[in-house]
Write a protein that holds these residues in place. Structure first.
Motif, PDB file in Angstrom:
ATOM      1  N   GLN A 108       0.066  -1.838   0.288  1.00  0.00           N
ATOM      2  CA  GLN A 108       0.165   0.135  -0.214  1.00  0.00           C
ATOM      3  C   GLN A 108       1.311   0.845   0.378  1.00  0.00           C
ATOM      4  OE1 GLN A 108      -3.634  -0.597  -0.735  1.00  0.00           O
ATOM      5  NE2 GLN A 108      -3.993   1.687   0.234  1.00  0.00           N
ATOM      6  N   PHE A 109       1.650   1.276   1.023  1.00  0.00           N
ATOM      7  CA  PHE A 109       2.793   2.275   0.817  1.00  0.00           C
ATOM      8  C   PHE A 109       3.498   2.980  -0.378  1.00  0.00           C
ATOM      9  CE2 PHE A 109       6.959   3.447   1.386  1.00  0.00           C
ATOM     10  CZ  PHE A 109       6.756   5.360   2.531  1.00  0.00           C
ATOM     11  N   ILE A 151       2.967   5.990  -2.651  1.00  0.00           N
ATOM     12  CA  ILE A 151       4.438   7.052  -3.319  1.00  0.00           C
ATOM     13  C   ILE A 151       3.921   6.730  -4.910  1.00  0.00           C
ATOM     14  CG2 ILE A 151       6.339   6.735  -3.741  1.00  0.00           C
ATOM     15  CD1 ILE A 151       6.903   5.451  -0.954  1.00  0.00           C
ATOM     16  N   LYS A 152       3.351   5.856  -4.919  1.00  0.00           N
ATOM     17  CA  LYS A 152       3.190   6.063  -6.962  1.00  0.00           C
ATOM     18  C   LYS A 152       2.178   7.475  -7.274  1.00  0.00           C
ATOM     19  CE  LYS A 152       5.420   1.199  -8.179  1.00  0.00           C
ATOM     20  NZ  LYS A 152       5.501   0.325  -8.980  1.00  0.00           N
ATOM     21  N   ILE A 195       0.294  12.219  -9.176  1.00  0.00           N
ATOM     22  CA  ILE A 195      -0.702  13.796  -9.290  1.00  0.00           C
ATOM     23  C   ILE A 195       0.478  14.568  -9.518  1.00  0.00           C
ATOM     24  CG2 ILE A 195      -1.296  15.226  -7.526  1.00  0.00           C
ATOM     25  CD1 ILE A 195      -2.492  11.853  -6.485  1.00  0.00           C
ATOM     26  N   LYS A 196       2.124  14.845  -8.524  1.00  0.00           N
ATOM     27  CA  LYS A 196       2.570  16.225  -9.324  1.00  0.00           C
ATOM     28  C   LYS A 196       3.603  16.089 -10.301  1.00  0.00           C
ATOM     29  CE  LYS A 196       7.384  16.870  -6.416  1.00  0.00           C
ATOM     30  NZ  LYS A 196       8.393  16.176  -5.235  1.00  0.00           N
ATOM     31  N   SER A 197       3.449  14.843 -11.269  1.00  0.00           N
ATOM     32  CA  SER A 197       3.580  15.214 -12.402  1.00  0.00           C
ATOM     33  C   SER A 197       2.303  16.163 -13.320  1.00  0.00           C
ATOM     34  CB  SER A 197       3.994  13.749 -13.044  1.00  0.00           C
ATOM     35  OG  SER A 197       4.280  13.783 -14.317  1.00  0.00           O
ATOM     36  N   TYR A 198       1.372  15.368 -13.250  1.00  0.00           N
ATOM     37  CA  TYR A 198       0.286  15.833 -13.201  1.00  0.00           C
ATOM     38  C   TYR A 198       0.175  17.042 -13.462  1.00  0.00           C
ATOM     39  CZ  TYR A 198      -1.715  10.527 -14.198  1.00  0.00           C
ATOM     40  OH  TYR A 198      -1.776   9.924 -14.187  1.00  0.00           O
ATOM     41  N   LEU A 199       0.254  17.963 -11.986  1.00  0.00           N
ATOM     42  CA  LEU A 199       0.539  19.294 -11.611  1.00  0.00           C
ATOM     43  C   LEU A 199       1.556  19.408 -11.866  1.00  0.00           C
ATOM     44  CD1 LEU A 199      -0.778  18.234  -7.436  1.00  0.00           C
ATOM     45  CD2 LEU A 199      -2.347  19.605  -9.613  1.00  0.00           C
ATOM     46  N   ARG A 200       2.424  19.213 -12.521  1.00  0.00           N
ATOM     47  CA  ARG A 200       3.736  19.627 -12.799  1.00  0.00           C
ATOM     48  C   ARG A 200       4.001  20.193 -14.378  1.00  0.00           C
ATOM     49  NH1 ARG A 200       7.626  16.158 -11.937  1.00  0.00           N
ATOM     50  NH2 ARG A 200       7.986  16.069 -13.823  1.00  0.00           N
ATOM     51  N   LYS A 201       3.608  18.893 -15.229  1.00  0.00           N
ATOM     52  CA  LYS A 201       3.691  19.237 -16.516  1.00  0.00           C
ATOM     53  C   LYS A 201       2.033  19.653 -17.511  1.00  0.00           C
ATOM     54  CE  LYS A 201       7.246  16.260 -15.951  1.00  0.00           C
ATOM     55  NZ  LYS A 201       7.312  14.427 -16.683  1.00  0.00           N
ATOM     56  N   LEU A 202       1.304  18.542 -16.501  1.00  0.00           N
ATOM     57  CA  LEU A 202      -0.280  19.143 -17.633  1.00  0.00           C
ATOM     58  C   LEU A 202      -0.864  19.814 -18.053  1.00  0.00           C
ATOM     59  CD1 LEU A 202      -2.311  15.421 -16.591  1.00  0.00           C
ATOM     60  CD2 LEU A 202      -1.298  16.682 -18.720  1.00  0.00           C
TER      61      LEU A 202
END
Length: 122
Positions: free
Chosen positions: A2-3, A7-8, A13-20
């Motif tokens: 689960q951990f 993390i994945k 989500i961080k990638s979506y916020l940064r790139k999308l």
């Protein structure tokens, strides 16, 4: 297990916020909201994680479009829960973040400062 999954998910989500924001604007013009199929196509076209696409759709689409899209594909996802998770991770608990907030936090990732980092995991 689960951990690692968490993390994945947080990295996606961080990638979506940064790139999308930039990629969606390039593909479809700058907009406050996009259609779910546009978000999914941009994710696929640019090799971003497709596993957590529902989160990207919750970030960049209206609740109405999110619900309609998931009803059409027969998948049960909760817009409010997903936006709540993103809000807790990156917007100090604010699940009503706007496209301006997304653009701001996305540029913060590029500069090395983070609004709310996903447990210190980059």
């Amino acid at each position: 297990m689960q951990f690692i999954r968490k993390i994945k998910r947080n990295r996606a989500i961080k990638s979506y916020l940064r790139k999308l924001p930039r990629l969606l604007a390039k593909d479809y013009g700058k907009s406050k909201r996009y259609r779910p199929k546009q978000v999914r196509a941009t994710i696929e076209r640019n090799g971003l994680s497709v596993i957590y696409t529902c989160y990207a759709i919750a970030i960049f689409c209206s609740k109405k479009d999110f619900d309609q899209f998931h009803n059409e594909i027969g998948e049960a996802c909760d817009y409010g829960v997903m936006r709540g998770e993103v809000g807790n991770l990156h917007f100090y608990g604010n699940s009503n973040f706007s496209s301006n907030d997304v653009a701001s936090v996305g540029s913060d990732f590029g500069s090395g400062s983070h609004s709310m980092d996903a447990g210190g995991i980059d």
